[in-house]
Design an enzyme around this catalytic site. Structure first.
Site, PDB file in Angstrom:
ATOM      1  N   LYS A 201       0.850  -1.182   0.000  1.00 39.36           N
ATOM      2  CA  LYS A 201       0.000   0.000   0.000  1.00 39.36           C
ATOM      3  C   LYS A 201       0.888   1.235   0.000  1.00 39.36           C
ATOM      4  O   LYS A 201       1.648   1.469   0.943  1.00 39.36           O
ATOM      5  CB  LYS A 201      -0.901  -0.009   1.226  1.00 39.36           C
ATOM      6  CG  LYS A 201      -1.815   1.189   1.305  1.00 39.36           C
ATOM      7  CD  LYS A 201      -2.859   0.993   2.373  1.00 39.36           C
ATOM      8  CE  LYS A 201      -3.756   2.205   2.465  1.00 39.36           C
ATOM      9  NZ  LYS A 201      -4.782   2.028   3.480  1.00 39.36           N
ATOM     10  N   ARG A 211     -11.012   9.424   1.264  1.00 41.40           N
ATOM     11  CA  ARG A 211     -10.907  10.079   2.570  1.00 41.40           C
ATOM     12  C   ARG A 211     -12.059  11.065   2.759  1.00 41.40           C
ATOM     13  O   ARG A 211     -12.537  11.277   3.874  1.00 41.40           O
ATOM     14  CB  ARG A 211      -9.544  10.769   2.708  1.00 41.40           C
ATOM     15  CG  ARG A 211      -8.425   9.739   2.838  1.00 41.40           C
ATOM     16  CD  ARG A 211      -7.065  10.375   2.946  1.00 41.40           C
ATOM     17  NE  ARG A 211      -6.023   9.354   2.830  1.00 41.40           N
ATOM     18  CZ  ARG A 211      -4.739   9.617   2.603  1.00 41.40           C
ATOM     19  NH1 ARG A 211      -4.332  10.866   2.494  1.00 41.40           N
ATOM     20  NH2 ARG A 211      -3.866   8.641   2.508  1.00 41.40           N
ATOM     21  N   LYS A 224       0.702  10.166   5.293  1.00 36.71           N
ATOM     22  CA  LYS A 224       0.861   8.826   5.865  1.00 36.71           C
ATOM     23  C   LYS A 224       2.195   8.183   5.470  1.00 36.71           C
ATOM     24  O   LYS A 224       2.340   6.965   5.477  1.00 36.71           O
ATOM     25  CB  LYS A 224      -0.331   7.958   5.439  1.00 36.71           C
ATOM     26  CG  LYS A 224      -1.679   8.503   5.901  1.00 36.71           C
ATOM     27  CD  LYS A 224      -2.816   7.495   5.746  1.00 36.71           C
ATOM     28  CE  LYS A 224      -4.139   8.073   6.268  1.00 36.71           C
ATOM     29  NZ  LYS A 224      -5.247   7.107   6.181  1.00 36.71           N
ATOM     30  N   GLU A 240       7.761  -6.565   1.575  1.00 35.66           N
ATOM     31  CA  GLU A 240       6.455  -6.478   2.260  1.00 35.66           C
ATOM     32  C   GLU A 240       5.673  -7.783   2.104  1.00 35.66           C
ATOM     33  O   GLU A 240       5.157  -8.336   3.061  1.00 35.66           O
ATOM     34  CB  GLU A 240       5.621  -5.324   1.677  1.00 35.66           C
ATOM     35  CG  GLU A 240       5.956  -3.943   2.220  1.00 35.66           C
ATOM     36  CD  GLU A 240       5.506  -3.738   3.666  1.00 35.66           C
ATOM     37  OE1 GLU A 240       4.826  -4.602   4.229  1.00 35.66           O
ATOM     38  OE2 GLU A 240       5.871  -2.689   4.238  1.00 35.66           O
ATOM     39  N   LYS A 255      -2.114  -1.592  -3.976  1.00 34.40           N
ATOM     40  CA  LYS A 255      -2.967  -0.415  -3.917  1.00 34.40           C
ATOM     41  C   LYS A 255      -2.131   0.855  -3.910  1.00 34.40           C
ATOM     42  O   LYS A 255      -1.205   0.948  -3.105  1.00 34.40           O
ATOM     43  CB  LYS A 255      -3.789  -0.512  -2.633  1.00 34.40           C
ATOM     44  CG  LYS A 255      -4.650   0.669  -2.345  1.00 34.40           C
ATOM     45  CD  LYS A 255      -5.417   0.384  -1.106  1.00 34.40           C
ATOM     46  CE  LYS A 255      -6.117   1.668  -0.735  1.00 34.40           C
ATOM     47  NZ  LYS A 255      -6.427   1.726   0.637  1.00 34.40           N
ATOM     48  N   TYR A 319     -14.934   0.523  -7.421  1.00 35.15           N
ATOM     49  CA  TYR A 319     -16.227   1.196  -7.286  1.00 35.15           C
ATOM     50  C   TYR A 319     -17.064   1.002  -8.540  1.00 35.15           C
ATOM     51  O   TYR A 319     -18.241   1.318  -8.562  1.00 35.15           O
ATOM     52  CB  TYR A 319     -16.008   2.684  -6.972  1.00 35.15           C
ATOM     53  CG  TYR A 319     -15.131   2.859  -5.745  1.00 35.15           C
ATOM     54  CD1 TYR A 319     -15.687   2.754  -4.468  1.00 35.15           C
ATOM     55  CD2 TYR A 319     -13.756   3.034  -5.848  1.00 35.15           C
ATOM     56  CE1 TYR A 319     -14.884   2.854  -3.334  1.00 35.15           C
ATOM     57  CE2 TYR A 319     -12.944   3.142  -4.725  1.00 35.15           C
ATOM     58  CZ  TYR A 319     -13.513   3.044  -3.474  1.00 35.15           C
ATOM     59  OH  TYR A 319     -12.717   3.121  -2.358  1.00 35.15           O
TER      60      TYR A 319
HETATM   61  C1  PBG Z   1      -7.833   3.077   5.126  1.00 33.78           C
HETATM   62  C2  PBG Z   1      -8.042   2.975   3.673  1.00 33.78           C
HETATM   63  C3  PBG Z   1      -7.810   3.931   2.677  1.00 33.78           C
HETATM   64  C4  PBG Z   1      -8.287   3.373   1.492  1.00 33.78           C
HETATM   65  C5  PBG Z   1      -8.768   2.103   1.782  1.00 33.78           C
HETATM   66  N1  PBG Z   1      -8.596   1.863   3.138  1.00 33.78           N
HETATM   67  C6  PBG Z   1      -7.292   5.317   2.748  1.00 33.78           C
HETATM   68  C7  PBG Z   1      -5.987   5.608   3.314  1.00 33.78           C
HETATM   69  O1  PBG Z   1      -5.163   4.728   3.585  1.00 33.78           O
HETATM   70  O2  PBG Z   1      -5.747   6.790   3.529  1.00 33.78           O
HETATM   71  C8  PBG Z   1      -8.306   4.054   0.166  1.00 33.78           C
HETATM   72  C9  PBG Z   1      -9.266   3.508  -0.819  1.00 33.78           C
HETATM   73  C10 PBG Z   1      -9.520   4.372  -1.994  1.00 33.78           C
HETATM   74  O3  PBG Z   1      -8.914   5.440  -2.181  1.00 33.78           O
HETATM   75  O4  PBG Z   1     -10.388   3.984  -2.779  1.00 33.78           O
HETATM   76  N2  PBG Z   1      -6.594   2.872   5.645  1.00 33.78           N
END
Ligand code: PBG
Length: 329
Positions: A201, A211, A224, A240, A255, A319
């Protein structure tokens, strides 16, 4: 590369001539079985609230979930991912609402498992929908504290499983959390609950619309980058994933997805583990915007998810899941 002969004996266009022959020789395909639909839930009753930053995506109150679940069932989408929009007054520094058995996710899990038992449900394990600062973990001395956060994540995971969650998806990027969660699940007789690790991620700006959807955007202080991956890195993704596999992950997520097809391919080539691609909110909204402005047409959706299949993903969290399932039916 095998010798494929040469022109004029060889004409590659022969296999592109008709629709049926193109289908016959197609190397990758997308089916409803490859899709996971994220669903946002909110408090209250009788509301389906559009999300401005994600046109076509809504937040549902629990009583209204059947509106979308009916379609998930009809188009045989195997799994949904639940995300809560927690009201601000329930957020605090420690994200304690995450451990409330009556929080939005818990109530939704119970409702869905009772009314639509055939639909698989995955839940994120992370604190960001619940913290007043929008971070995925607990802040101690100005840092997201890895080990203290894990203690809470274990409790969050166990709670979600008790409420009916089928697939636990840690998305917090703390080191060692997959192993800790696996151990806790096993100790509590949940050997058959799978762990889908958001192992790869990246700290991405493409999460912006999400968000906004869960209401953590305006809250988020700084970024983050101290726990999510640096997008300049590629080899690090192997480290990872190999850790996650050792710790007991059953599947991993890459992701964002579209910008990271090279990483999907790399993981696929190096490990024997199912890889899911997450077509994230920013990727969704860009395509959606292109379609709205008639710069793109609807075929771009299928093209975008096929790229994940080519790269080696077994499934895609998107989505667009319902749009795709309807289109290919
Ligand atoms: C939570 C999380 C996030 C997403 C999925 N789970 C946001 C983040 O890490 O800030 C993002 C999903 C998306 O953008 O469609 N940790």
């Amino acid at each position: 590369m095998r010798n494929i002969g040469s022109f004029p004996k060889t004409r590659l266009r022969r296999l592109r001539k008709t629709r049926w022959i193109r289908s016959l020789v197609s190397e990758n395909n997308i089916s409803n079985n490859d899709l996971v639909l994220p669903i946002f839930v909110r408090e209250g009753k009788n509301k389906i609230e559009p999300i401005k930053s994600m046109p076509g995506v809504n937040r549902y109150t629990i009583d209204k979930l059947p509106v979308i679940l009916k379609q998930v069932k009809k188009y045989k989408i195997p799994m949904i991912a639940l995300f809560p929009n927690t009201p601000n007054n329930k957020k605090d520094k420690h994200g304690s609402e995450a451990l409330n058995p009556k929080n939005l996710v818990c109530k939704s899990l119970k409702f869905i498992k009772k009314t639509y038992p055939q639909i698989g449900i995955m839940c994120d394990v992370a604190l960001d929908p619940y913290t007043s600062h929008g971070h995925d973990g607990i802040i101690i001395k100005d840092e997201i504290d890895n080990d203290e956060t894990i203690k809470v994540l274990i409790k969050q995971a166990l709670l979600q499983v008790r409420m009916g969650c089928d697939v636990i998806a840690p998305s917090d990027m703390m080191d060692g959390r997959v192993g800790a969660i696996r151990k806790a699940l096993d100790k509590n007789n949940f050997q058959n609950i799978s762990v889908l690790s958001y192992g790869v991620k990246y700290a991405s700006t493409f999460y912006g619309p999400f968000r906004d959807a869960v209401g953590s955007n305006s809250k988020l202080k700084k970024n983050k980058k101290t726990y999510q991956m640096d997008f300049r890195n590629s080899t690090e993704s192997l480290r990872e994933v190999s850790l996650d596999i050792k710790e007991g992950a059953d599947m991993v997520i890459v992701k964002p997805g579209m910008m990271y097809l090279d990483i999907i391919k790399k993981i696929k080539d190096n490990f024997n583990i199912p890889v899911l691609a997450y077509q994230v909110s920013g990727e969704y909204s860009l395509i959606k915007d292109g379609i709205k402005k008639k710069i793109l047409n609807e075929d771009s959706i299928i093209e975008s998810v096929l790229s994940f299949k080519r790269a080696g993903a077994c499934a895609i969290i998107t989505y667009f899941a319902l749009d795709i399932a309807k289109r290919i039916k």
